[in-house]
Design a protein around this motif. Sequence first.
Motif, short mmCIF file in Angstrom:
data_model
loop_
_atom_site.label_atom_id
_atom_site.label_comp_id
_atom_site.label_asym_id
_atom_site.label_seq_id
_atom_site.Cartn_x
_atom_site.Cartn_y
_atom_site.Cartn_z
N TRP A 126 -0.47 9.33 8.89
CA TRP A 126 0.10 7.99 8.89
C TRP A 126 -0.79 7.03 8.12
CZ3 TRP A 126 4.59 5.88 10.72
CH2 TRP A 126 5.42 6.72 11.46
N SER A 127 -0.16 6.11 7.40
CA SER A 127 -0.87 5.05 6.70
C SER A 127 0.10 3.90 6.45
CB SER A 127 -1.47 5.56 5.40
OG SER A 127 -0.45 5.94 4.51
N TRP A 128 -0.38 2.86 5.82
CA TRP A 128 0.49 1.73 5.46
C TRP A 128 0.25 1.41 4.00
CZ3 TRP A 128 -1.01 -2.95 3.50
CH2 TRP A 128 -2.36 -3.26 3.58
N GLU A 129 1.22 0.71 3.41
CA GLU A 129 1.08 0.25 2.04
C GLU A 129 2.05 -0.90 1.79
OE1 GLU A 129 3.52 3.16 -0.79
OE2 GLU A 129 2.16 4.25 0.53
N TYR A 130 1.78 -1.64 0.72
CA TYR A 130 2.69 -2.70 0.30
C TYR A 130 3.87 -2.07 -0.43
CZ TYR A 130 -1.08 -6.01 1.27
OH TYR A 130 -2.05 -6.75 1.89
N HIS A 131 5.06 -2.67 -0.23
CA HIS A 131 6.25 -2.13 -0.88
C HIS A 131 7.00 -3.24 -1.60
CE1 HIS A 131 9.61 0.50 -1.62
NE2 HIS A 131 10.42 -0.41 -1.12
N PRO A 132 7.18 -3.23 -2.89
CA PRO A 132 6.96 -2.10 -3.77
C PRO A 132 5.50 -1.91 -4.19
CG PRO A 132 7.96 -3.87 -5.02
CD PRO A 132 7.88 -4.32 -3.59
N ASP A 133 4.70 -3.00 -4.23
CA ASP A 133 3.27 -2.87 -4.50
C ASP A 133 2.57 -4.17 -4.10
OD1 ASP A 133 3.34 -4.76 -6.72
OD2 ASP A 133 4.11 -3.14 -7.95
N GLU A 134 1.25 -4.14 -4.04
CA GLU A 134 0.49 -5.30 -3.58
C GLU A 134 0.70 -6.51 -4.49
OE1 GLU A 134 -4.00 -6.60 -2.21
OE2 GLU A 134 -3.68 -4.62 -3.09
N GLN A 135 0.72 -6.31 -5.78
CA GLN A 135 0.89 -7.42 -6.72
C GLN A 135 2.20 -8.16 -6.45
OE1 GLN A 135 -1.17 -8.72 -8.86
NE2 GLN A 135 0.28 -10.20 -9.66
N TYR A 136 3.26 -7.44 -6.21
CA TYR A 136 4.57 -8.06 -5.98
C TYR A 136 4.62 -8.77 -4.62
CZ TYR A 136 9.61 -8.56 -5.42
OH TYR A 136 10.87 -9.08 -5.21
N VAL A 137 4.09 -8.14 -3.60
CA VAL A 137 4.23 -8.63 -2.23
C VAL A 137 3.21 -9.73 -1.90
CG1 VAL A 137 4.11 -7.99 0.21
CG2 VAL A 137 5.19 -6.46 -1.44
N ALA A 138 1.98 -9.58 -2.36
CA ALA A 138 0.90 -10.43 -1.87
C ALA A 138 0.10 -11.13 -2.96
CB ALA A 138 -0.02 -9.58 -1.01
N ALA A 139 0.63 -11.25 -4.14
CA ALA A 139 -0.13 -11.77 -5.28
C ALA A 139 -0.72 -13.16 -5.04
CB ALA A 139 0.74 -11.79 -6.53
N GLU A 140 -0.01 -14.02 -4.36
CA GLU A 140 -0.48 -15.39 -4.20
C GLU A 140 -1.03 -15.69 -2.81
OE1 GLU A 140 2.19 -18.27 -5.79
OE2 GLU A 140 2.75 -16.96 -7.44
N ALA A 141 -1.16 -14.70 -1.98
CA ALA A 141 -1.68 -14.91 -0.63
C ALA A 141 -3.20 -15.04 -0.67
CB ALA A 141 -1.30 -13.74 0.27
N PRO A 142 -3.75 -15.94 0.15
CA PRO A 142 -5.20 -16.09 0.18
C PRO A 142 -5.87 -14.85 0.78
CG PRO A 142 -4.14 -17.60 1.73
CD PRO A 142 -3.07 -16.90 0.98
N PRO A 143 -7.10 -14.55 0.35
CA PRO A 143 -7.80 -13.36 0.84
C PRO A 143 -7.93 -13.29 2.36
CG PRO A 143 -8.94 -14.25 -1.06
CD PRO A 143 -7.85 -15.24 -0.70
N ALA A 144 -8.14 -14.43 3.01
CA ALA A 144 -8.28 -14.42 4.48
C ALA A 144 -6.98 -13.97 5.15
CB ALA A 144 -8.69 -15.80 4.97
N LEU A 145 -5.85 -14.41 4.62
CA LEU A 145 -4.56 -13.99 5.17
C LEU A 145 -4.35 -12.50 4.95
CD1 LEU A 145 -1.79 -14.53 6.43
CD2 LEU A 145 -0.98 -15.22 4.16
N LEU A 146 -4.67 -12.02 3.77
CA LEU A 146 -4.52 -10.59 3.49
C LEU A 146 -5.41 -9.74 4.39
CD1 LEU A 146 -4.22 -10.49 -0.39
CD2 LEU A 146 -2.42 -10.35 1.33
N ALA A 147 -6.60 -10.21 4.68
CA ALA A 147 -7.49 -9.47 5.59
C ALA A 147 -6.87 -9.35 6.97
CB ALA A 147 -8.85 -10.15 5.66
#
Length: 83
Positions: A3-24
């Motif tokens: 089991w694992s997790w990932e961004y879908h379709p990819d991190e750039q599309y899903v989280a490109a503008e999110a601040p690093p603290a939120l992503l953590a």
Amino acid sequence: MTWSWEYHPDEQYVAAEAPPALLAEIERRADELVRAAEARHLDGTGHQGPGEGLRTATVANGFFVYFVVPRQQRVYVCQVTGV
């Protein structure tokens, strides 16, 4: 397969503008969701039937939308929103 997790379709599309603290925070929570899904679906590859559908999880300063695909043993994060 594990089991694992990932961004879908990819991190750039899903989280490109999110601040690093939120992503953590999202990544920490996604790790928890993986452990929960693994416990719920002991043999995910043999899962029959529909998936669980879209769900929302809250974290400090935001939330994210995800879905679980037991047959692939994956948690997919598909939307990130900061508040």
